[in-house]
Scaffold this motif. Sequence first.
Motif, mmCIF file in Angstrom:
data_model
loop_
_atom_site.group_PDB
_atom_site.id
_atom_site.type_symbol
_atom_site.label_atom_id
_atom_site.label_comp_id
_atom_site.label_asym_id
_atom_site.label_seq_id
_atom_site.Cartn_x
_atom_site.Cartn_y
_atom_site.Cartn_z
ATOM 1 N N TYR A 33 -3.163 0.406 2.276
ATOM 2 C CA TYR A 33 -3.866 -0.856 2.513
ATOM 3 C C TYR A 33 -4.959 -0.993 1.458
ATOM 4 O O TYR A 33 -5.811 -0.108 1.319
ATOM 5 N N VAL A 34 -4.930 -2.095 0.725
ATOM 6 C CA VAL A 34 -5.950 -2.361 -0.299
ATOM 7 C C VAL A 34 -6.882 -3.443 0.230
ATOM 8 O O VAL A 34 -6.452 -4.578 0.480
ATOM 9 N N ALA A 64 -4.243 -5.691 -9.342
ATOM 10 C CA ALA A 64 -4.226 -4.689 -10.416
ATOM 11 C C ALA A 64 -4.414 -3.290 -9.827
ATOM 12 O O ALA A 64 -3.765 -2.325 -10.249
ATOM 13 N N HIS A 65 -5.275 -3.188 -8.816
ATOM 14 C CA HIS A 65 -5.541 -1.900 -8.166
ATOM 15 C C HIS A 65 -4.251 -1.372 -7.511
ATOM 16 O O HIS A 65 -3.915 -0.197 -7.651
ATOM 17 N N ALA A 66 -3.544 -2.266 -6.814
ATOM 18 C CA ALA A 66 -2.292 -1.872 -6.142
ATOM 19 C C ALA A 66 -1.276 -1.397 -7.188
ATOM 20 O O ALA A 66 -0.640 -0.348 -7.038
ATOM 21 N N GLN A 67 -1.156 -2.163 -8.269
ATOM 22 C CA GLN A 67 -0.173 -1.812 -9.313
ATOM 23 C C GLN A 67 -0.535 -0.482 -9.976
ATOM 24 O O GLN A 67 0.334 0.356 -10.201
ATOM 25 N N LYS A 68 -1.828 -0.312 -10.249
ATOM 26 C CA LYS A 68 -2.293 0.929 -10.894
ATOM 27 C C LYS A 68 -1.985 2.153 -10.032
ATOM 28 O O LYS A 68 -1.758 3.248 -10.554
ATOM 29 N N HIS A 69 -1.978 1.952 -8.715
ATOM 30 C CA HIS A 69 -1.709 3.073 -7.815
ATOM 31 C C HIS A 69 -0.218 3.225 -7.501
ATOM 32 O O HIS A 69 0.154 3.895 -6.535
#
Length: 340
Positions: A59-60, A86-91
């Motif tokens: 969960y972001v 971007a945070h979700a993709q980076k992770h």
Amino acid sequence: MFGLIGHLTSLAHAQAVANELGYPEYADRGLDFWCSAPPQIVDTIKVTSLTGETIEGRYVESCFLPEMLANRRIKAATRKIVNAMAHAQKHGIDITALGGFSSIIFENFNLYQIQQVRNIKLEFERFTTGNTHTAYIICKQVEQASRQLGISLSNATVAICGATGDIGSGVCRWLNARTDVKEMLLIARDRARLSALQEELGRGQVIGLEEALPQADIIVWVASMPKGVEIDPNGLKHPCLIVDGGYPKNMATQIQHPDVYVLNGGIVEHSLDIDWRIMSIAKMEVPARQLFACFAESMILEFEKLYTNFSWGRNQIGVEKMEQIGQWSVKHGFKPLLVN
Ligand code: NDP
Ligand code: OCD
């Protein structure tokens, strides 16, 4: 891995839960602070399908708050959404649902243009709005809960508030094509979009909210309102079924009337417990099993290994795609929330 991007419903809600989740530095801080807060992964999730397969997700929290729109902090609001993506993709998240206002902001402010976020080039096919599943679940709630209450759709007038929206137009298409509902009342603010929808459906009465409410046997709320409206339950038909799919809720009134039934709209119940903590914060009655249908869409796509933006763009939700996601929803153990 699947992902969910979400946000809280108000600054007061955010302040209250920050402490509880182990972010004391976020509690007691004002809107300015939330405007500059970065996205955070605040939960790791495990879900098991009825098929026996278990998947993992994150969960972001975008740190977006509806007050940012009400206070015209548009740049902050749009940054929240692209930064969370971007945070979700980076992770390494393969498919992420854009919950609540995330997809609304993405579309309304044309965030396709912002594909580069620092060193991340957003891959939009890794994201889904989750709105096809949400529209499908709301339609099933209307069909099944009306049966529970003895309201026959063939004699029923259904008011759809937010009819021209992404979810609302999908609901209208389904009610028109897959049910024998007697009358549809179409409510929103923009007259041109209402006329276009009416023309597409070949039916439906364009009407104001005040005028519609006393005529409706069933009211579907799917308007993108940052704050709910107050209504008087005595001015409604009795019985009346209300399906409130808004997040935040479209209705601010806590209705307590024996003949008015309010259903938490766009919510599913899973057949097995889910290992997470976020749904108690979202105030679900059974937090281990109940969740937003848009979030369930990203789980379903992960179970089906469909790493594609199944729901994307605006006002393109057709009944065939609703049926398709509906079949997978049942297969993996999700059921629409009904009247207790
Ligand atoms: P859209 O932005 O696509 O559509 C919103 C609709 O609401 C439009 O028809 C808009 O028309 C109408 N609207 C907005 N403000 C008002 C108002 N004050 N009075 C009447 N109509 C209004 O939104 P979505 O379809 O994506 O989302 C709708 C709601 O569903 C949101 O609250 C969202 O957070 C929630 N949601 C719930 C999910 C769930 O899983 N339960 C999943 C995803 C979203 P106009 O501007 O012309 O008035
Ligand atoms: C419907 O459209 C779905 C919207 C979903 C919203 C999900 C709400 C989940 C609530 C959990 C949030 C925890 C946030 C904690 C914030 C702490 C600061 C980083």
